[in-house]
Design an enzyme around this catalytic site. Structure first.
Site, mmCIF file in Angstrom:
data_model
loop_
_atom_site.group_PDB
_atom_site.id
_atom_site.type_symbol
_atom_site.label_atom_id
_atom_site.label_comp_id
_atom_site.label_asym_id
_atom_site.label_seq_id
_atom_site.Cartn_x
_atom_site.Cartn_y
_atom_site.Cartn_z
ATOM 1 N N TYR A 155 -28.265 -29.505 45.776
ATOM 2 C CA TYR A 155 -27.384 -30.319 44.917
ATOM 3 C C TYR A 155 -26.659 -29.431 43.890
ATOM 4 C CZ TYR A 155 -26.305 -34.339 41.806
ATOM 5 O OH TYR A 155 -25.684 -35.302 41.024
ATOM 6 N N LYS A 159 -22.651 -28.919 43.528
ATOM 7 C CA LYS A 159 -21.948 -29.291 42.291
ATOM 8 C C LYS A 159 -21.266 -28.075 41.651
ATOM 9 C CE LYS A 159 -22.844 -33.723 42.370
ATOM 10 N NZ LYS A 159 -21.772 -34.673 42.701
HETATM 11 P P1 NAP Z 1 -25.442 -43.768 43.511
HETATM 12 O O1 NAP Z 1 -25.757 -44.905 42.611
HETATM 13 O O2 NAP Z 1 -26.509 -43.261 44.433
HETATM 14 O O3 NAP Z 1 -24.108 -44.119 44.340
HETATM 15 C C1 NAP Z 1 -23.590 -43.219 45.274
HETATM 16 C C2 NAP Z 1 -22.424 -43.856 46.002
HETATM 17 O O4 NAP Z 1 -21.941 -42.884 46.955
HETATM 18 C C3 NAP Z 1 -22.818 -45.100 46.806
HETATM 19 O O5 NAP Z 1 -21.771 -46.048 46.727
HETATM 20 C C4 NAP Z 1 -22.937 -44.544 48.225
HETATM 21 O O6 NAP Z 1 -22.687 -45.496 49.252
HETATM 22 C C5 NAP Z 1 -21.824 -43.520 48.227
HETATM 23 N N1 NAP Z 1 -21.951 -42.571 49.316
HETATM 24 C C6 NAP Z 1 -23.043 -41.837 49.681
HETATM 25 N N2 NAP Z 1 -22.749 -41.085 50.761
HETATM 26 C C7 NAP Z 1 -21.445 -41.354 51.084
HETATM 27 C C8 NAP Z 1 -20.571 -40.889 52.103
HETATM 28 N N3 NAP Z 1 -20.967 -39.977 53.002
HETATM 29 N N4 NAP Z 1 -19.322 -41.401 52.147
HETATM 30 C C9 NAP Z 1 -18.893 -42.326 51.264
HETATM 31 N N5 NAP Z 1 -19.680 -42.793 50.261
HETATM 32 C C10 NAP Z 1 -20.940 -42.314 50.184
HETATM 33 O O7 NAP Z 1 -24.997 -42.477 42.677
HETATM 34 P P2 NAP Z 1 -24.412 -42.355 41.186
HETATM 35 O O8 NAP Z 1 -25.536 -42.073 40.275
HETATM 36 O O9 NAP Z 1 -23.473 -43.456 40.892
HETATM 37 O O10 NAP Z 1 -23.604 -40.967 41.342
HETATM 38 C C11 NAP Z 1 -22.205 -40.913 41.563
HETATM 39 C C12 NAP Z 1 -21.764 -39.469 41.453
HETATM 40 O O11 NAP Z 1 -22.113 -38.944 40.174
HETATM 41 C C13 NAP Z 1 -22.432 -38.540 42.485
HETATM 42 O O12 NAP Z 1 -21.527 -37.560 42.901
HETATM 43 C C14 NAP Z 1 -23.547 -37.916 41.689
HETATM 44 O O13 NAP Z 1 -23.948 -36.680 42.222
HETATM 45 C C15 NAP Z 1 -22.887 -37.776 40.325
HETATM 46 N N6 NAP Z 1 -23.811 -37.654 39.201
HETATM 47 C C16 NAP Z 1 -24.699 -38.648 38.901
HETATM 48 C C17 NAP Z 1 -25.544 -38.483 37.824
HETATM 49 C C18 NAP Z 1 -26.543 -39.533 37.400
HETATM 50 O O14 NAP Z 1 -27.308 -39.273 36.453
HETATM 51 N N7 NAP Z 1 -26.577 -40.702 38.008
HETATM 52 C C19 NAP Z 1 -25.507 -37.312 37.061
HETATM 53 C C20 NAP Z 1 -24.595 -36.321 37.417
HETATM 54 C C21 NAP Z 1 -23.744 -36.513 38.479
HETATM 55 P P3 NAP Z 1 -23.887 -46.384 49.888
HETATM 56 O O15 NAP Z 1 -24.279 -47.367 48.847
HETATM 57 O O16 NAP Z 1 -23.226 -46.987 51.072
HETATM 58 O O17 NAP Z 1 -24.976 -45.408 50.225
#
Ligand code: NAP
Length: 250
Positions: A155, A159
């Site tokens: 990851y 990133k």
């Molecule tokens: P999340 O709740 O797990 O949501 C991820 C989304 O991405 C879901 O809608 C999922 O769809 C979709 N997805 C996964 N694989 C995909 C693919 N191959 N094609 C199209 N869509 C896909 O994650 P989140 O926490 O909102 O994170 C969103 C972004 O922010 C990510 O890039 C993550 O790395 C980044 N981020 C998050 C955090 C945090 O603390 N949460 C911190 C830093 C960065 P499905 O529902 O269909 O699986």
């Protein structure tokens, strides 16, 4: 901020941070293409929520790590709404494992969904943005890409890759009126972080100077700003949205 007449694609926007970004961009006037990979219901409900408030939206299921799916996502956007102005590369997954035990599959899958997707989507939209001499590419990186995190070598590499990619693309397309920036969220309250063990969460929380987890809306506000006309002179940057967390290490 006014994004009226702008067309945005937000990848991975059926839930979590992506959903908040889609709703925020719609709130400030953008037409939003909502995407994720799984069941149709989450993306459909986000698109319906936008339409219910008078906005324009379309749900497109596509795996953004696959070239053909990305081509269909962008072509559907352009054929339906005539153009694409804003790309938010948000889709992401984790497959955590210590390096000694990390499988080839865990490495490849995370690199593919988190980094290859950013390349594929950016390449597909840039052609349209260059023609209209206006575009915004905003990619969701992570604090982990800046400071590292045990158990997340795959990851963190993906990133950090987004950050190098963004800085390069910013230089490549600057002369065409297109900006490219990354956002590095810290610890945001979504399903991704809800899966972490409680004592690990408490430990992480102690490392946030502001003392609380961010909300998906906190990230969405930053995206809306970077997508706006007001941010026209900002490109090649990484904006941390992390309650001060990265500053404690960098
Ligand atoms: P999340 O709740 O797990 O949501 C991820 C989304 O991405 C879901 O809608 C999922 O769809 C979709 N997805 C996964 N694989 C995909 C693919 N191959 N094609 C199209 N869509 C896909 O994650 P989140 O926490 O909102 O994170 C969103 C972004 O922010 C990510 O890039 C993550 O790395 C980044 N981020 C998050 C955090 C945090 O603390 N949460 C911190 C830093 C960065 P499905 O529902 O269909 O699986």
């Amino acid at each position: 901020m006014d994004l009226s007449n702008r067309v945005a694609i937000v990848t991975g926007s059926g839930r979590g941070i992506g959903r908040a970004i889609a709703l925020k961009l719609a709130e400030v006037g953008a037409t939003v293409v909502v995407n994720d990979i799984g069941e149709a219901s989450p993306v459909d409900s986000v698109a319906e929520e936008i339409k219910a408030t008078g906005g324009q939206s379309l749900a497109v299921l596509a795996d953004v790590s696959k070239s053909q799916d990305v081509a269909r996502l962008v072509e559907t956007t352009v054929s339906t709404f005539g153009k694409v102005d804003i790309l938010v590369n948000n889709a992401g997954i984790t497959r955590d494992q210590l390096i000694m035990r990390m499988s080839d599959e865990e490495w490849d899958k995370v690199l593919s969904v988190n980094l290859r997707s950013v390349f594929l989507c950016t390449r597909a939209v840039v052609r349209h943005m260059i023609r209209q001499r206006w575009g915004r590419i905003i990619s969701i990186a992570s604090i982990v890409g800046l400071v590292g995190n045990p158990g997340q070598a795959n990851y963190a590499a993906a990133k950090a890759g987004i950050i190098g990619f963004t800085r390069t693309i910013a230089k490549e397309v600057a002369a065409r009126g297109i900006t490219a920036n990354a956002i590095a969220p810290g610890f945001i309250d979504t399903e991704m972080t809800q899966r972490l063990e409680e004592d690990w969460k408490q430990q992480l929380k102690k490392q946030i100077p502001l003392g609380y987890l961010g909300s998906p809306g906190d990230v969405a506000e930053a995206v809306a700003f970077l997508a706006s006309e007001e941010a026209r002179y900002i490109t090649g940057q990484v904006l941390s949205v992390d309650g001060g967390m990265a500053g404690a290490w960098l």
